[in-house]
Structures are given as C-alpha cells and as structure tokens.
Motif scaffolding. Structure first.
Motif, mmCIF file in Angstrom:
data_model
loop_
_atom_site.group_PDB
_atom_site.id
_atom_site.type_symbol
_atom_site.label_atom_id
_atom_site.label_comp_id
_atom_site.label_asym_id
_atom_site.label_seq_id
_atom_site.Cartn_x
_atom_site.Cartn_y
_atom_site.Cartn_z
ATOM 1 N N CYS A 370 0.806 -1.227 0.000
ATOM 2 C CA CYS A 370 0.000 0.000 0.000
ATOM 3 C C CYS A 370 0.833 1.268 0.000
ATOM 4 O O CYS A 370 0.276 2.370 -0.011
ATOM 5 C CB CYS A 370 -0.914 0.006 1.226
ATOM 6 N N CYS A 371 2.126 1.155 0.024
ATOM 7 C CA CYS A 371 2.998 2.322 0.116
ATOM 8 C C CYS A 371 2.911 3.151 -1.163
ATOM 9 O O CYS A 371 3.028 2.625 -2.279
ATOM 10 C CB CYS A 371 4.423 1.867 0.357
ATOM 11 N N THR A 372 2.694 4.448 -1.027
ATOM 12 C CA THR A 372 2.486 5.317 -2.184
ATOM 13 C C THR A 372 3.684 6.182 -2.530
ATOM 14 O O THR A 372 3.689 6.844 -3.561
ATOM 15 C CB THR A 372 1.283 6.245 -1.930
ATOM 16 N N GLN A 373 4.719 6.169 -1.682
ATOM 17 C CA GLN A 373 5.853 7.062 -1.927
ATOM 18 C C GLN A 373 7.141 6.430 -1.418
ATOM 19 O O GLN A 373 7.193 5.871 -0.329
ATOM 20 C CB GLN A 373 5.630 8.404 -1.214
ATOM 21 N N LEU A 374 8.192 6.521 -2.217
ATOM 22 C CA LEU A 374 9.520 6.089 -1.787
ATOM 23 C C LEU A 374 10.203 7.222 -1.014
ATOM 24 O O LEU A 374 9.855 8.388 -1.176
ATOM 25 C CB LEU A 374 10.365 5.701 -2.998
ATOM 26 N N PRO A 375 11.183 6.905 -0.199
ATOM 27 C CA PRO A 375 11.862 7.942 0.593
ATOM 28 C C PRO A 375 12.582 8.954 -0.294
ATOM 29 O O PRO A 375 13.382 8.584 -1.155
ATOM 30 C CB PRO A 375 12.867 7.154 1.435
ATOM 31 N N ASP A 376 12.315 10.228 -0.079
ATOM 32 C CA ASP A 376 13.031 11.275 -0.804
ATOM 33 C C ASP A 376 14.487 11.358 -0.365
ATOM 34 O O ASP A 376 15.351 11.784 -1.119
ATOM 35 C CB ASP A 376 12.359 12.631 -0.578
ATOM 36 N N GLY A 377 14.753 10.957 0.878
ATOM 37 C CA GLY A 377 16.084 11.138 1.427
ATOM 38 C C GLY A 377 17.110 10.121 0.975
ATOM 39 O O GLY A 377 18.252 10.161 1.433
ATOM 40 N N LEU A 378 16.744 9.222 0.068
ATOM 41 C CA LEU A 378 17.713 8.228 -0.384
ATOM 42 C C LEU A 378 18.945 8.865 -1.016
ATOM 43 O O LEU A 378 20.049 8.332 -0.929
ATOM 44 C CB LEU A 378 17.059 7.276 -1.385
ATOM 45 N N CYS A 379 18.756 9.997 -1.656
ATOM 46 C CA CYS A 379 19.883 10.658 -2.314
ATOM 47 C C CYS A 379 20.893 11.209 -1.313
ATOM 48 O O CYS A 379 21.990 11.606 -1.694
ATOM 49 C CB CYS A 379 19.390 11.771 -3.224
ATOM 50 N N GLN A 380 20.519 11.241 -0.018
ATOM 51 C CA GLN A 380 21.412 11.785 0.993
ATOM 52 C C GLN A 380 22.256 10.714 1.678
ATOM 53 O O GLN A 380 23.028 11.018 2.578
ATOM 54 C CB GLN A 380 20.586 12.533 2.045
ATOM 55 N N LEU A 381 22.093 9.438 1.275
ATOM 56 C CA LEU A 381 22.836 8.365 1.908
ATOM 57 C C LEU A 381 24.181 8.197 1.213
ATOM 58 O O LEU A 381 24.244 7.697 0.087
ATOM 59 C CB LEU A 381 22.037 7.057 1.837
ATOM 60 N N PRO A 382 25.284 8.560 1.862
ATOM 61 C CA PRO A 382 26.575 8.633 1.162
ATOM 62 C C PRO A 382 27.177 7.272 0.830
ATOM 63 O O PRO A 382 28.012 7.180 -0.064
ATOM 64 C CB PRO A 382 27.464 9.383 2.162
ATOM 65 N N CYS A 383 26.759 6.201 1.539
ATOM 66 C CA CYS A 383 27.404 4.890 1.346
ATOM 67 C C CYS A 383 26.509 3.873 0.645
ATOM 68 O O CYS A 383 26.923 2.728 0.443
ATOM 69 C CB CYS A 383 27.832 4.320 2.705
ATOM 70 N N LEU A 384 25.284 4.266 0.271
ATOM 71 C CA LEU A 384 24.353 3.304 -0.300
ATOM 72 C C LEU A 384 24.868 2.770 -1.637
ATOM 73 O O LEU A 384 25.147 3.523 -2.556
ATOM 74 C CB LEU A 384 22.970 3.944 -0.496
ATOM 75 N N GLU A 385 24.997 1.424 -1.722
ATOM 76 C CA GLU A 385 25.525 0.772 -2.910
ATOM 77 C C GLU A 385 24.463 -0.034 -3.652
ATOM 78 O O GLU A 385 24.542 -0.205 -4.868
ATOM 79 C CB GLU A 385 26.659 -0.182 -2.520
ATOM 80 N N PHE A 386 23.496 -0.579 -2.929
ATOM 81 C CA PHE A 386 22.523 -1.483 -3.536
ATOM 82 C C PHE A 386 21.125 -1.100 -3.075
ATOM 83 O O PHE A 386 20.878 -0.955 -1.877
ATOM 84 C CB PHE A 386 22.830 -2.926 -3.129
ATOM 85 N N LEU A 387 20.208 -0.933 -4.035
ATOM 86 C CA LEU A 387 18.815 -0.624 -3.738
ATOM 87 C C LEU A 387 17.918 -1.558 -4.533
ATOM 88 O O LEU A 387 18.069 -1.683 -5.751
ATOM 89 C CB LEU A 387 18.495 0.835 -4.085
ATOM 90 N N ASN A 388 17.001 -2.238 -3.837
ATOM 91 C CA ASN A 388 16.043 -3.109 -4.501
ATOM 92 C C ASN A 388 14.646 -2.710 -4.059
ATOM 93 O O ASN A 388 14.330 -2.754 -2.868
ATOM 94 C CB ASN A 388 16.321 -4.573 -4.150
ATOM 95 N N VAL A 389 13.808 -2.286 -5.012
ATOM 96 C CA VAL A 389 12.403 -1.988 -4.751
ATOM 97 C C VAL A 389 11.589 -2.905 -5.652
ATOM 98 O O VAL A 389 11.680 -2.815 -6.872
ATOM 99 C CB VAL A 389 12.055 -0.508 -5.038
ATOM 100 N N SER A 390 10.807 -3.810 -5.045
ATOM 101 C CA SER A 390 10.098 -4.810 -5.837
ATOM 102 C C SER A 390 8.678 -4.979 -5.324
ATOM 103 O O SER A 390 8.441 -4.965 -4.117
ATOM 104 C CB SER A 390 10.854 -6.145 -5.766
ATOM 105 N N ARG A 391 7.732 -5.151 -6.266
ATOM 106 C CA ARG A 391 6.326 -5.399 -5.934
ATOM 107 C C ARG A 391 5.776 -4.275 -5.056
ATOM 108 O O ARG A 391 5.440 -4.467 -3.895
ATOM 109 C CB ARG A 391 6.172 -6.761 -5.259
ATOM 110 N N ALA A 392 5.693 -3.093 -5.659
ATOM 111 C CA ALA A 392 5.135 -1.922 -4.980
ATOM 112 C C ALA A 392 4.027 -1.349 -5.859
ATOM 113 O O ALA A 392 4.218 -0.343 -6.543
ATOM 114 C CB ALA A 392 6.226 -0.892 -4.714
#
Length: 584
Positions: A370-392
């Motif tokens: 039921c989630c309608t929005q992804l986090p806007d703050g993802l661009c602020q994560l300096p070490c994030l290497e892998f992102l998986n968004v599935s079945r939304a």
C-alpha cells in the motif's frame, strides 16, 4: 601451479577454511554467516572469543581478495560465493584422504572426516559406516530405514542438511553431544527434541525454511554457548520467558514478537548486548553492534503482484506505528523490509531524517502493498551501494533521487519518472534493472547525468517505446518489451540482448557492438530487418525451426542477406525441454 602458490601463502587457519569451502555442493546457496558458523564450530577460527564472527568474516573476505572464492553477483554484499571448478579440483586433491564428495549417491573415498553430498539419493546407512565423521553437508534426498539414527556420529561437529527425509532422525539429534553447528531445512519437521540442552556445545542453529516448525523446545534457553539462531520462514510465533538467558547470541533472525498479559517477548532481548545482526520487530537504537536489520510482515499481495486482501486503516496505523518504533542505530549497514502494508514508510526513512543512516550500504524493500511514496532522502545516503524496490503496486511516480550504484526496481503501476536534464543526480549509478512496470519512456536526465551507467536491463516494461542516447552503456538487455520500436545512439554498447520484442524495427548508431543475442518467438518465420543495420562480430540466435533451416543453407537461403555481414553466427532451436536440440 598458481593455485598451489596461493594456497602455500595462506595461514594455517585460512588453509583449513579454504579447503572446507570446497565441500559446498555446486549450485547451492550457502551464506557467508553459515560458513563462518561452520568454521567457528570446527575450531578453524582462533582469537578473542568475543570476536570470532568478526575474525571469521575477515577470513572469508581474505579468500575473496585472493580470488580463491568468487562472489555471486546475483546477490548484494558478497553474502554468497562460489568456487571455480579448477580451484575446487585442487581443493579436493589436497583433501583426498580426509574428505568425501558424493555425487548422485556414489561415494569415492573411505578415509573420511568430512563429507559433502551434492545430489541423488544416498543411503543413510552408507554414511553410518563412517564413524569418524566431524562434518556432514548433505543437499538432496537420502534413504532412511527403520532403526537409523545419529548415534553413530559421536564426533560430529557440523551438520548441514537440506532434505525432506530428515524428520525420521530429528529425535536422535540430542545424541550429537559434540555438535557445534546445526542447519536444517525440511518441510517435514514440526519440532526439535525437548532434551536439546544435552547438545551443550551448540553455537549455531539455522532452521530457516522449516515451514512447518511450530515451536522451539523450552530447554533451548539452556544452550549457553549459542551464538546464532535463525527462525526465518518457520511457523514459530512465540518464545518462552527466559530467552534472555542466551546472552552469547550474536545473530538472531525471525524472532517472534508477541504479548502475554503485561509481558512482551521483546523484553527478552534486553540482555542480549552482543547482538550483531537481527531480524525482528524491536526497539533497536541501543543495540550498539547491529549491522543488519530485517523487518517482515505477512504478505498482502497475490502472485500477480496486486493486493489480494483488504487492508484496513486501523491495521495500517498499527503497522506504521510499530515500524516507527524500530528506529535503527545510525551505524546500520543493511536494512531489509518485506511485506510491509502501511501507506507510508517509517518516518526515520523519509526525507532528511534518513541522513543519520550514514553507514547504510544495502536497502531492500519488497512487497510494499500500500505504500504510495519512496523515501526522498535516499539521495542523501553517502554509502548506499545497492537498492532493490520490488512489488510496490501503489507507487506510480518517482523522482531522480532514488537510484543508487546498483538499483533493481519492480513497481507494477509505475508510469512516470520525472527527471529533467537540468536536475543532477545519480553520478555513481553503475547498474540499473527496471522490470514489470508501465513506464512509457526513460527520463532525459538519466541518459544525461548517469555517466557511470554501464549495464541497463529492462524486463516486461509494458509501454516503453524507445531507448535512446545512453552514451556510456556497455551492456543492454531488453526482454519482453511489447511496444519497443527503436534502440539508437549507444556508441559504447558492446553487448546487446533482445528477447521477444516483436515491434522492434530499428537499431541505430551502435558502432562498438560485439555480441548480439537475439531471441525470436517461434511463431516468427523470418529474421528481423534491423539485423542489416548493425555489425556485431558475433550473433547468437534462438529462433524457430523454419528460420534455423533457412540459415543452415547459407547463401542459398532467403535470409542470408540479413546476416551475411556478421563474422560469426550461431543459431539454435528448442524442442520441448531441450533448448538447443537443433543447432547451426
């Protein structure tokens, strides 16, 4: 010879870990934490007892750095590794008098301390003849007869079983009094022996995948040496009071949260100050050693990826409140959220409040009903290497800020990606996977600013009509894109894979193309005309028997002009389950 030199340069502890890794049966998935648990149980890891897991992971990483094991790139974070066949052969030669590998039920050696079994059906009594066994790693079925038990293996330290036939031996588990590592995956198991406390040396218990396991024995709280417990994907929904006695615990997964009167099972976690990894619903901010957190609900999505059952506002409010209370510590490296059905993600994930998660490297969010929005703050994560968004299925629009160095995105109702050329983002994006959505086009900002993008894959993107102007992409896959008509201006593209894109008419400006893999639906009787506009050095073609026949006659066939300029052409056609029965 190079492997021999590398092996000779290893420390004695690393040599043991390296040789032990070769027991992993091929095509099986065993995680790094499981190997580290085996190594600790076998006594291969030496050092401070409070740092054994940390030292074990250092050994694991050292084997990777020396190219003796290879990370499986299908999984993030180097959690799963494999061993090259040449390296495996060397390992098995070195351990020829101490280890045995059974293939399809046939055993090769008689001198034995450790055993790995890959496939086929093995008689349990043939194992019972090996009374000096210290380790068994068995994947597949084996025959159990009346009277079979584990009593023979009095020296066993490691038992890793993935088989439906193990249930007959469960009651004799307590006889393995020297066992350190126990991993069982079997749908037939409903419980463990009540006298499990007799296995007083147990350090590692993995029951993940025992889907019919309904309870833990009460005496499990007496296993004072227990460091790892995995209850993921079981039916265990409660624990007894006293779980807090397991103060040596380092990793805990699938811990059930429940309330009895004024007592909550979460209270049992208070004394577990040594926890390094956890998968549960709990207030986590005070767990100073946590690096991984998994939060999972019951799925509200059907097989088609759409919401199957109604979700009330009350249920959504409760789950949103629970997840908000699970605020992770700022040094968390890996967060996995599954089957979440709130309308909004926890507030600690949204907007600028994500900034404290400055160590986060891996973020996976699957089944966001039921989630309608992804986090806007993802661009602020300096070490994030892998992102998986599935079945939304409720997310229809995203901005430019949510993609990171490796991103996999599956959102069934995703229609719009707003990202204009003047907005700079994703400067380090390397791999992008987009699948099962309704995007009409990729945004101009992606092709303009994603200058490190090397691999782009699209699967089942129903409305995408063109792919243009990706100046730095080296590898492109388009699979079942029904409206795709054009791919153009990819000057550095070297590898192109096209599967079942029936409306595709034009391939243009691909001067660096080396390898083209093309799958044509077997209802098609002719090669596509666009083959004449590209010049790969190698064409690999999966086609109908009619096209294959035409290719086989070479210049005398009607299709020859379409591929005559290509240096190497390989074509095949399947027959039933035999994918390459007919080959040219």
């Amino acid at each position: 010879y190079a492997i021999y030199l590398s092996y000779g340069d290893l420390s004695p502890c690393l040599k043991q870990c390296f040789l032990h890794f070769s027991l992993k049966p091929k095509n099986t998935k065993i995680y790094d934490m499981q190997f580290v648990g085996m190594w600790i149980g076998e006594g291969f890891v030496h050092g401070n007892p409070d740092r054994l897991e940390e030292l074990g992971f250092e050994y694991y990483e050292e084997l990777i750095l020396r190219n003796l094991v290879e990370p499986d790139m299908s999984y993030p974070g180097q959690y799963i590794c494999n061993m090259h066949d040449v390296v495996r052969s060397f390992d098995q030669f070195v351990t020829r008098d101490e280890a045995l590998i059974a293939h399809h039920g046939e055993m090769d050696n008689s001198k034995l301390e450790t055993k790995g079994v890959e496939s086929g059906e093995l008689g349990w009594r043939s194992l019972q003849q090996q009374k000096s066994l210290r380790s068994i790693m068995l994947i597949g079925n084996f025959k159990v007869q009346s009277g079979d038990s584990l009593l023979t293996f009095s020296s066993l330290r490691t038992l890793h079983i993935e088989s439906a036939n193990f249930v007959a031996l469960v009651e004799s588990l307590y006889q393995l009094k020297h066992l350190r590592y126990l991993s069982v995956e079997s749908n037939d198991i409903h419980s463990l022996p009540e006298n499990i406390q007799k296995m007083k040396f147990l350090q590692h218990i993995c029951l993940g995948g025992c889907e019919n396991l309904v309870k833990l024995p009460a005496n499990i709280v007496k296993l004072q040496k227990l460091r790892y417990l995995n209850l993921d994907n079981t039916c265990i929904n409660s624990v007894r009071r006293g779980f807090c006695a397991l103060t040596n615990m380092r990793a805990l997964y699938g811990f059930p949260v429940h309330v009895e009167g004024d007592w909550c099972s979460l209270e049992e976690l208070g004394p577990l100050s040594q926890l390094m990894e956890i998968g549960l619903k709990a207030r986590l901010g005070a767990k100073m050693h946590l690096s991984l957190m998994g939060l999972y609900c019951s799925s509200r999505l059907g097989d088609d990826g759409l919401v199957k059952d109604g979700v009330t506002e009350k249920d959504q409010g409760i789950i949103e409140k629970v997840f908000y209370e699970l605020y992770p510590p700022p040094y968390m490296e890996d967060i996995r959220i599954g089957r979440y059905f709130g309308r909004q993600l926890p507030r600690w994930m949204m907007s600028t409040t994500m900034e404290p998660l400055e160590s986060l490297r891996i973020l996976s969010m699957i089944d966001l009903a039921c989630c309608t929005q992804l986090p806007d703050g993802l661009c602020q994560l300096p070490c994030l290497e892998f992102l998986n968004v599935s079945r939304a299925p409720a997310i229809k629009r995203v901005g430019p800020e949510f993609v990171q160095p490796y991103s996999a995105v599956t959102m069934l109702q995703w229609e719009e990606w707003n990202w204009e050329e003047e907005v700079q983002a994703m400067p380090v994006l390397e791999v992008l996977l987009i699948q099962r959505c309704k995007l009409r086009c990729l945004p101009p900002g992606l092709s303009t600013h994603a200058r490190t993008l090397r691999k782009l894959s699209t699967y089942n993107v129903q409305r995408l009509h063109s792919l243009d102007n990706f100046a730095f992409v080296v590898e492109l896959t388009v699979d079942n894109i029904p409206e795709l008509t054009r791919i153009s201006n990819l000057p550095k593209l070297q590898k192109l894979e096209i599967n079942c894109c029936r409306k595709l008419e034009s391939l243009q400006k691909m001067t660096a193309l080396r390898r083209l893999m093309l799958t044509i639906q077997h209802s098609e009787k002719q090669l596509p005309l666009y083959l004449q506009t590209v010049q790969p050095s190698h064409l690999l073609l999966d086609c109908s028997p009619e096209i294959l026949t035409s290719i086989s006659v070479g210049k005398f066939g009607p299709e020859f002009d379409k591929f005559s300029h290509i240096e190497k052409v390989e074509a095949y056609s399947k027959d039933g389950d035999n994918v390459k029965k007919w080959y040219v």
